[in-house]
Motif scaffolding. Structure first.
Motif, PDB file in Angstrom:
ATOM      1  N   UNK A  64      -4.977   7.204  10.788  1.00 57.00           N
ATOM      2  CA  UNK A  64      -5.687   6.967   9.535  1.00 57.00           C
ATOM      3  C   UNK A  64      -6.137   8.317   8.964  1.00 57.00           C
ATOM      4  N   UNK A  65      -5.618   8.743   7.806  1.00 56.90           N
ATOM      5  CA  UNK A  65      -6.083   9.995   7.199  1.00 56.90           C
ATOM      6  C   UNK A  65      -7.594   9.963   6.963  1.00 56.90           C
ATOM      7  N   UNK A  66      -8.227  11.106   7.136  1.00 52.97           N
ATOM      8  CA  UNK A  66      -9.683  11.180   7.061  1.00 52.97           C
ATOM      9  C   UNK A  66     -10.110  12.281   6.103  1.00 52.97           C
ATOM     10  N   UNK A  67     -11.383  12.246   5.785  1.00 55.21           N
ATOM     11  CA  UNK A  67     -11.984  13.309   4.964  1.00 55.21           C
ATOM     12  C   UNK A  67     -13.352  13.629   5.535  1.00 55.21           C
ATOM     13  N   UNK A 121       5.580  -0.145   8.439  1.00 53.83           N
ATOM     14  CA  UNK A 121       4.954   0.714   7.451  1.00 53.83           C
ATOM     15  C   UNK A 121       3.735   1.460   7.962  1.00 53.83           C
ATOM     16  N   UNK A 122       3.266   1.157   9.179  1.00 54.68           N
ATOM     17  CA  UNK A 122       2.062   1.793   9.699  1.00 54.68           C
ATOM     18  C   UNK A 122       2.271   3.290   9.872  1.00 54.68           C
ATOM     19  N   UNK A 123       1.294   4.072   9.464  1.00 51.83           N
ATOM     20  CA  UNK A 123       1.379   5.526   9.537  1.00 51.83           C
ATOM     21  C   UNK A 123       1.164   5.962  10.986  1.00 51.83           C
ATOM     22  N   UNK A 143       3.621   4.515  -1.711  1.00 48.87           N
ATOM     23  CA  UNK A 143       4.741   4.239  -0.817  1.00 48.87           C
ATOM     24  C   UNK A 143       4.408   3.098   0.121  1.00 48.87           C
ATOM     25  N   UNK A 144       5.318   2.791   1.051  1.00 51.45           N
ATOM     26  CA  UNK A 144       5.076   1.682   1.980  1.00 51.45           C
ATOM     27  C   UNK A 144       4.163   2.036   3.148  1.00 51.45           C
ATOM     28  N   UNK A 145       3.814   3.319   3.317  1.00 47.50           N
ATOM     29  CA  UNK A 145       2.948   3.696   4.433  1.00 47.50           C
ATOM     30  C   UNK A 145       1.607   2.985   4.324  1.00 47.50           C
ATOM     31  N   UNK A 146       1.119   2.481   5.450  1.00 46.97           N
ATOM     32  CA  UNK A 146      -0.099   1.681   5.432  1.00 46.97           C
ATOM     33  C   UNK A 146      -1.022   2.055   6.582  1.00 46.97           C
ATOM     34  N   UNK A 147      -2.301   1.819   6.344  1.00 55.20           N
ATOM     35  CA  UNK A 147      -3.335   1.850   7.369  1.00 55.20           C
ATOM     36  C   UNK A 147      -3.998   0.478   7.342  1.00 55.20           C
ATOM     37  N   UNK A 148      -4.836   0.134   8.329  1.00 54.91           N
ATOM     38  CA  UNK A 148      -5.371  -1.236   8.378  1.00 54.91           C
ATOM     39  C   UNK A 148      -6.078  -1.703   7.115  1.00 54.91           C
ATOM     40  N   UNK A 149      -6.706  -0.784   6.357  1.00 51.99           N
ATOM     41  CA  UNK A 149      -7.445  -1.201   5.170  1.00 51.99           C
ATOM     42  C   UNK A 149      -6.561  -1.361   3.941  1.00 51.99           C
ATOM     43  N   UNK A 150      -5.273  -0.940   4.027  1.00 51.42           N
ATOM     44  CA  UNK A 150      -4.393  -1.065   2.873  1.00 51.42           C
ATOM     45  C   UNK A 150      -3.393   0.065   2.801  1.00 51.42           C
ATOM     46  N   UNK A 170       9.082   7.040   1.264  1.00 52.60           N
ATOM     47  CA  UNK A 170       8.838   6.493  -0.062  1.00 52.60           C
ATOM     48  C   UNK A 170       7.504   6.940  -0.613  1.00 52.60           C
ATOM     49  N   UNK A 171       7.350   6.819  -1.908  1.00 49.75           N
ATOM     50  CA  UNK A 171       6.115   7.195  -2.564  1.00 49.75           C
ATOM     51  C   UNK A 171       6.314   8.369  -3.505  1.00 49.75           C
ATOM     52  N   UNK A 172       5.224   8.786  -4.132  1.00 55.29           N
ATOM     53  CA  UNK A 172       5.270   9.923  -5.050  1.00 55.29           C
ATOM     54  C   UNK A 172       4.107  10.847  -4.758  1.00 55.29           C
TER      55      UNK A 172
END
Length: 315
Positions: A64-67, A121-123, A143-150, A170-172
């Motif tokens: 899950x990407x974080x900040x 699609x899970x990252x 894109x189709x990449x997903x994490x549990x929240x969306x 996929x994606x931009x």
């Protein structure tokens, strides 16, 4: 009861409530620094993910990407699990009034990492991401990449890496300023609702296991079959109950087999000399006791003469 080298608190049923706001060992910020460096994420005050989402990500090895954000008027670093959550928080009305101006925002950097979309699609990545300043990153979205929240927002310090990921998964690609103009439907309530059934089943199984441990057949009674609680525990066969009559027992007890220790009205007093009840086996039950006299020595305490300490190893 799982094995643990710590004081056993007496209980019949245990319910664990996971908060959506997790306070870790928070890292104090020197707000006089114009450009503080990233900190370990576990040392941030974490926001932006439900306990259900966090458990799903952990169980399925989803990255899950974080900040992490350093605010001008907030003493601690705030960590956001999910960039959608971070952007939503940073752009919500009144946020700066509450926390102050963001001195710097860092986001996960998946450049030079073997990051991919799983079959669903899970990252996923075998190597944890590094950090990059948010305004220097390139973000793959839609894109189709997903994490549990969306849908996942995947940041890269290097645009070529972002391009390669977008071509594969996929994606931009967009920049930070464009990302902040987007709105996100986090659907956290839906994620929580999906976990209600499994969590209820797990809780029911835990309760049933506790009831079964309280109803094991009696094998040994202290005072009748053995002189002390420890002697009774040592003599009892696994998966049986040791009965401790009412009274005070000045001893420390170690349970190293699946056993139930039942002592309505009984008190175990450790004499302030460390752990009173030590459990080193699974499926142990302790019920009915008052536990007193736990030691108060801590590892490395300069006021204590014995720094090897009773609690040098705690699980």
């Amino acid at each position: 009861m799982r094995p643990a080298l710590t004081t056993v608190q007496v209980f019949a049923l245990l319910a664990v409530v996971l908060s959506t706001l997790v306070f870790a060992a928070s890292f104090a910020v020197d707000t006089t620094s114009a450009r503080p460096e990233p900190v370990a994420f576990d040392n941030t005050v974490q926001r932006g993910v439900t306990a259900a989402d966090e458990q799903i990500a952990r169980n399925r090895s989803i990255s899950v990407p974080r900040a992490q954000v350093f605010y001008s008027q907030y003493r601690y670093v705030v960590g956001y699990v999910g960039l959608s959550q971070a952007v939503t928080a940073l752009t919500e009305p009144g946020h700066e009034q509450q926390f102050g101006y963001p001195l710097v925002v860092y986001v996960s950097d998946y450049s030079d990492r073997p990051v991919r979309c799983g079959d669903d699609g899970s990252l996923r990545t075998a190597t944890p991401p590094d950090w990059v300043e948010a305004n220097q990153a390139h973000y793959v979205v839609d894109g189709p990449a997903r994490v549990p929240s969306g849908p996942a927002v995947v940041p890269f310090a290097d645009r070529d890496d972002a391009t390669a990921f977008a071509e594969t998964c996929g994606g931009r690609i967009i920049d930070w300023e464009t990302l902040k103009t987007r709105s996100f439907d986090l659907k956290q309530a839906a994620a929580v609702r999906k976990q209600v059934g499994p969590r209820r089943s797990n809780a029911d199984a835990t309760v049933q296991a506790a009831r079964e441990r309280r109803n094991r057949p009696v094998s040994v009674e202290v005072g009748t079959d053995a002189p002390t609680v420890q002697a009774a525990v040592d003599a009892a066969p696994p998966n049986t109950t040791v009965v401790v009559p009412a009274g005070t027992y000045d001893e420390q007890v170690t349970i190293d087999k699946p056993l139930t220790l039942s002592g309505p009205g009984a008190t175990l007093d450790g004499g302030e000399n460390g752990t009173v009840v030590t459990v080193t086996a699974d499926r142990v039950g302790v019920t009915g006791f008052e536990i007193v006299g736990v030691g108060n020595t801590t590892v490395g305490d300069p006021t204590q003469s014995n720094n090897s300490a009773w609690d040098a190893t705690v699980t």
